[in-house]
Scaffold this motif. Sequence first.
Motif, PDB file in Angstrom:
ATOM      1  N   THR A 292       3.803   5.811  -5.606  1.00 50.82           N
ATOM      2  CA  THR A 292       3.738   5.938  -7.107  1.00 50.82           C
ATOM      3  C   THR A 292       2.467   6.645  -7.435  1.00 50.82           C
ATOM      4  OG1 THR A 292       4.515   3.440  -7.022  1.00 50.82           O
ATOM      5  CG2 THR A 292       3.121   4.574  -9.082  1.00 50.82           C
ATOM      6  N   LYS A 293       1.475   6.660  -6.627  1.00 50.04           N
ATOM      7  CA  LYS A 293       0.253   7.578  -7.229  1.00 50.04           C
ATOM      8  C   LYS A 293       0.506   8.881  -6.792  1.00 50.04           C
ATOM      9  CE  LYS A 293      -3.531   4.199  -6.592  1.00 50.04           C
ATOM     10  NZ  LYS A 293      -4.641   3.966  -5.944  1.00 50.04           N
ATOM     11  N   ASN A 294       1.265   9.388  -5.616  1.00 47.27           N
ATOM     12  CA  ASN A 294       1.587  10.614  -5.113  1.00 47.27           C
ATOM     13  C   ASN A 294       2.861  11.174  -6.375  1.00 47.27           C
ATOM     14  OD1 ASN A 294       0.085  10.754  -2.824  1.00 47.27           O
ATOM     15  ND2 ASN A 294       1.858  10.271  -1.549  1.00 47.27           N
TER      16      ASN A 294
ATOM     17  N   ALA B  47       2.772  10.094  -9.472  1.00 42.78           N
ATOM     18  CA  ALA B  47       2.217  10.607 -10.783  1.00 42.78           C
ATOM     19  C   ALA B  47       1.522  11.746 -10.721  1.00 42.78           C
ATOM     20  CB  ALA B  47       1.286   9.243 -10.990  1.00 42.78           C
ATOM     21  N   TYR B  48       0.757  12.168  -9.390  1.00 51.17           N
ATOM     22  CA  TYR B  48       0.048  13.011  -9.062  1.00 51.17           C
ATOM     23  C   TYR B  48       0.883  14.467  -9.306  1.00 51.17           C
ATOM     24  CZ  TYR B  48      -3.284  16.506  -6.842  1.00 51.17           C
ATOM     25  OH  TYR B  48      -4.154  17.506  -6.482  1.00 51.17           O
TER      26      TYR B  48
ATOM     27  N   TYR C 155       0.968  -0.974  -0.127  1.00 54.29           N
ATOM     28  CA  TYR C 155       0.082  -0.052  -0.013  1.00 54.29           C
ATOM     29  C   TYR C 155       0.865   1.432  -0.002  1.00 54.29           C
ATOM     30  CZ  TYR C 155      -3.089   3.886   1.725  1.00 54.29           C
ATOM     31  OH  TYR C 155      -3.740   4.789   1.711  1.00 54.29           O
TER      32      TYR C 155
ATOM     33  N   ASP D  11       2.424   1.786  -3.373  1.00 51.62           N
ATOM     34  CA  ASP D  11       1.384   2.223  -4.273  1.00 51.62           C
ATOM     35  C   ASP D  11       1.049   3.724  -4.030  1.00 51.62           C
ATOM     36  OD1 ASP D  11      -0.795   1.670  -6.304  1.00 51.62           O
ATOM     37  OD2 ASP D  11      -2.216   1.692  -4.760  1.00 51.62           O
ATOM     38  N   MET D  12       1.034   4.054  -2.724  1.00 52.66           N
ATOM     39  CA  MET D  12       0.662   5.568  -2.361  1.00 52.66           C
ATOM     40  C   MET D  12       1.692   6.382  -2.897  1.00 52.66           C
ATOM     41  SD  MET D  12      -2.209   5.855  -1.371  1.00 52.66           S
ATOM     42  CE  MET D  12      -2.100   7.865  -0.888  1.00 52.66           C
TER      43      MET D  12
END
Length: 124
Positions: free
Chosen positions: A57-59, A61-62, A51, A54-55
Amino acid sequence: MSVEFDIHSLQDFRKALAQRQKQAQAIVTAVTNHLQPSRPPVGGFADASLYASDMRTKNSAYLDRVTKLRDALDVALTGTDQIIKNYQTVEALNHANAADIADRVDTIATTLNPKKDQNTNGAV
């Protein structure tokens, strides 16, 4: 082909762009300073590590997307500023040209219609 636009509308658009650029910069700063450097506090479980990864990676990308948005807004602001500057320069030039033309017309009119000589009682 002629293009017409209202300078006041363009200036209002520029203000809106500037507000959006400030908001995008605030998000970039928040994500960079608060979300990117730290690992989410989710513990050391395997699922928690997944998790957290994944966070991150998402941060990331954001952050990339909002940075691109901020950069695009910077470019739009620069272009809008240049259009406004050019428009105002053209308006000043047109006004100067109109004043110059009026001066020349006055000079020609004065040359063609000299003032009547007071001593000749209006005879030229």
